[in-house]
Write a protein that holds these residues in place. Structure first.
Motif, mmCIF file in Angstrom:
data_model
loop_
_atom_site.group_PDB
_atom_site.id
_atom_site.type_symbol
_atom_site.label_atom_id
_atom_site.label_comp_id
_atom_site.label_asym_id
_atom_site.label_seq_id
_atom_site.Cartn_x
_atom_site.Cartn_y
_atom_site.Cartn_z
ATOM 1 N N VAL A 264 -11.707 -36.936 -20.058
ATOM 2 C CA VAL A 264 -12.301 -37.901 -20.826
ATOM 3 C C VAL A 264 -12.307 -39.118 -19.985
ATOM 4 O O VAL A 264 -11.138 -39.572 -19.455
ATOM 5 C CB VAL A 264 -11.597 -38.142 -22.086
ATOM 6 N N SER B 197 -11.468 -42.854 -18.636
ATOM 7 C CA SER B 197 -10.375 -43.857 -19.021
ATOM 8 C C SER B 197 -10.697 -44.929 -19.851
ATOM 9 O O SER B 197 -9.805 -45.405 -20.769
ATOM 10 C CB SER B 197 -9.812 -44.226 -17.630
ATOM 11 N N TRP B 198 -11.801 -45.024 -19.859
ATOM 12 C CA TRP B 198 -12.486 -46.361 -20.574
ATOM 13 C C TRP B 198 -12.850 -45.676 -22.101
ATOM 14 O O TRP B 198 -13.358 -46.655 -22.778
ATOM 15 C CB TRP B 198 -13.662 -46.804 -19.982
ATOM 16 N N ALA B 199 -13.077 -44.621 -22.244
ATOM 17 C CA ALA B 199 -13.294 -44.044 -23.596
ATOM 18 C C ALA B 199 -12.676 -44.864 -24.936
ATOM 19 O O ALA B 199 -13.310 -45.130 -25.885
ATOM 20 C CB ALA B 199 -13.144 -42.595 -23.721
ATOM 21 N N PRO B 200 -11.443 -45.162 -24.796
ATOM 22 C CA PRO B 200 -10.629 -45.885 -26.018
ATOM 23 C C PRO B 200 -11.426 -47.148 -25.985
ATOM 24 O O PRO B 200 -11.128 -47.787 -27.125
ATOM 25 C CB PRO B 200 -9.241 -45.973 -25.403
ATOM 26 N N SER B 201 -12.125 -47.905 -25.258
ATOM 27 C CA SER B 201 -12.687 -48.892 -25.286
ATOM 28 C C SER B 201 -14.015 -49.164 -25.983
ATOM 29 O O SER B 201 -14.519 -50.237 -26.456
ATOM 30 C CB SER B 201 -12.712 -49.799 -23.980
ATOM 31 N N ASP C 57 -16.419 -48.502 -29.168
ATOM 32 C CA ASP C 57 -16.433 -48.821 -30.660
ATOM 33 C C ASP C 57 -15.940 -47.647 -31.752
ATOM 34 O O ASP C 57 -16.297 -46.456 -31.778
ATOM 35 C CB ASP C 57 -17.938 -49.002 -31.267
ATOM 36 N N PRO C 58 -14.788 -47.999 -32.138
ATOM 37 C CA PRO C 58 -13.941 -47.130 -33.108
ATOM 38 C C PRO C 58 -14.743 -46.303 -34.190
ATOM 39 O O PRO C 58 -14.561 -45.118 -34.847
ATOM 40 C CB PRO C 58 -12.746 -47.807 -33.409
ATOM 41 N N GLN D 137 -15.279 -39.454 -31.717
ATOM 42 C CA GLN D 137 -15.164 -39.000 -30.211
ATOM 43 C C GLN D 137 -14.528 -37.341 -30.475
ATOM 44 O O GLN D 137 -13.385 -37.377 -31.027
ATOM 45 C CB GLN D 137 -14.430 -39.617 -29.369
ATOM 46 N N GLN E 161 -13.701 -33.490 -28.658
ATOM 47 C CA GLN E 161 -13.775 -32.635 -27.475
ATOM 48 C C GLN E 161 -14.712 -31.368 -27.641
ATOM 49 O O GLN E 161 -14.707 -30.800 -28.759
ATOM 50 C CB GLN E 161 -12.445 -32.269 -27.165
ATOM 51 N N SER F 171 -21.551 -40.156 -33.195
ATOM 52 C CA SER F 171 -20.569 -39.360 -32.562
ATOM 53 C C SER F 171 -20.818 -39.109 -31.338
ATOM 54 O O SER F 171 -21.862 -39.109 -30.649
ATOM 55 C CB SER F 171 -20.294 -38.155 -33.528
ATOM 56 N N TRP G 217 -17.528 -34.907 -26.004
ATOM 57 C CA TRP G 217 -17.119 -34.905 -24.561
ATOM 58 C C TRP G 217 -17.092 -33.645 -24.065
ATOM 59 O O TRP G 217 -16.502 -32.479 -24.595
ATOM 60 C CB TRP G 217 -15.747 -35.540 -24.311
#
Length: 426
Positions: A144, A146-150, A152-153, A157, A159, A343, A346
């Motif tokens: 995934v 590294s910027w995926a957590p940034s 919009d919640p 997301q 797998q 949604s 990944w």
């Protein structure tokens, strides 16, 4: 915890590869255990979506002492059928399985051999073994950005291994990232369900499902492609990093033509570069990715043409694939909120994670170093890796040969005869 149990061989992992090695050890009367974190071959049930089918014909399903014997050898088993087939394999020879027990450490003894430590329902358990076969595969940790957590919640997301069916995902459009086998098939699954799909393409090639009257993979097997050692393959060991061709066995098998999906409304993008909040940015590589995938498709067809002519085979005529759609321009940004994307799936691959193996048998990227599964560390072997020895290694078709080679080495070592017949054969 009491002291380690003494056993000549420990196989870590109870998937088809570990079970195949176990079959040979049972045949040869070598005491061993197969330690499995879940249940035997569980990933076929747990990591595949509901509409999953094999992408290789059923006749490819050949494990040691056990081959597909159904009525549809040229068809493609569903997930449930594969699970049942593998359950039959386990029942056929009753391997010494220790299930629901996760190996947490494989460590070398100072005087040779290994201690394998695991945790299960009864607590911590360990074995002392002269030989350890690691059969956990090479797909451990999903990749995934590294910027995926940034992002919009509010956008879910998921797998690819956790994807089950279209209605599992929140309402709205879906972005699938990655066009390898899983990504392309999941995008197809969502598209056929009527969901608006946005697909970020990678560099995966594709292949015809059938060509000149036969399944392409049947042609390739007849041509010996699955038996070619990786060292003899164009590009050599770098072939181990290649992505598998996308195709499907769904509804009896067919091509996956992303261009056709695009003509029907699927939105295609180049490789996903970065993102934050609701805004994503893509590289302008969609057209080149489609062209490259088609180039491989047609190259394989030409190889089959040459083989048919060389061998004098009576086969229907073939023809190259002609694109049914081309992107008018490259779209390099996507606002998830404006596009109604609820949604993201990944599907950009996995990386190996052998941190539990405290043995120096890995390269700088954490990948096993070995020759046809046998490492330079005495007593440590691998099986079940993609391209372990051939293109067939990561498929049912090639597992038995790899397992036999590793098992021969293990049996010879246990019996103190590394010159035993079969050991080191090509």
């Amino acid at each position: 915890m009491s002291g380690p149990e003494e056993v000549p061989v420990v196989i870590v992992g109870g998937g088809q590869a570990g079970l195949s090695v176990s079959w040979f050890l049972v045949r040869d009367g070598v005491q061993h255990v197969v330690v499995e974190a879940n249940t035997a071959a569980h990933e076929w049930a747990d990591s595949r979506w509901d509409s999953f089918t094999l992408v290789t014909p059923n006749w490819h399903c050949r494990l040691p002492g056990y081959a597909y014997a159904g009525s549809d050898p040229d068809g493609f088993m569903t997930r449930e059928e594969v699970v049942d087939w593998l359950a039959g394999y386990v029942a056929s020879f009753s391997p010494p399985l220790v299930e629901h027990t996760r190996v947490t450490s494989v460590a070398e003894h100072e005087d040779g051999g290994f201690t394998v430590t695991a945790e299960g329902p009864g607590g911590v358990r360990s074995w002392s073994a002269a030989q350890v076969v690691l059969a956990t595969g090479g797909y451990h940790v999903p990749i995934v950005p590294s910027w995926a957590p940034s992002l919009d919640p509010s956008v879910a997301q998921v797998q690819s291994a956790d994807y089950e069916r279209p209605d599992q995902l929140p309402e709205g459009a879906v972005l699938v990232v990655g066009s390898g086998q899983s990504g392309a098939q999941i995008a197809e699954d969502l598209h056929l369900a009527g969901r608006q799909v946005h697909l970020a393409l990678g560099d995966a090639p594709r292949v015809a499902r059938t060509y000149r009257g036969r399944d392409t993979m049947t042609w390739l097997a007849q041509m010996g492609l699955y038996d070619t050692p990786v060292a003899s393959y164009p590009g050599g060991l770098a072939a181990r990093e290649k992505t598998n061709h996308y195709v499907t066995g769904r509804d009896g098998g067919r091509d996956i033509d992303l261009r056709r999906f695009a003509a029907e409304g699927m939105r295609l993008y180049g490789m996903l570069a970065d993102g934050a909040g609701t805004l994503l940015r893509f590289l302008p590589t969609a057209e080149s990715a489609l062209d490259d995938a088609d180039r491989v498709y047609n190259s394989i067809c030409r190889d089959i043409d040459a083989y048919v002519e060389r061998e004098g085979i009576d086969a229907p005529p073939g023809s190259p694939y002609e694109p049914v759609w081309r992107p008018g321009s490259e779209t390099t940004t996507l606002d998830l909120a404006e596009a109604g994307v609820g949604s993201i799936v990944w599907a950009i691959g996995y990386r190996p994670d052998y941190r539990f193996v405290r043995v120096g048998a890995f390269d700088g990227s954490g990948r096993p170093t070995h020759t046809r599964g046998v490492s330079a560390v005495p007593g440590l072997s691998f099986v079940g890796l993609p391209w372990l020895h051939t293109w067939g290694s990561g498929r049912f078709l090639g597992v038995a040969a790899d397992a036999e080679h590793v098992a021969d080495h293990v049996v010879a070592a246990v019996r103190g005869d590394l010159a035993a017949p079969g050991v080191g054969r090509s």
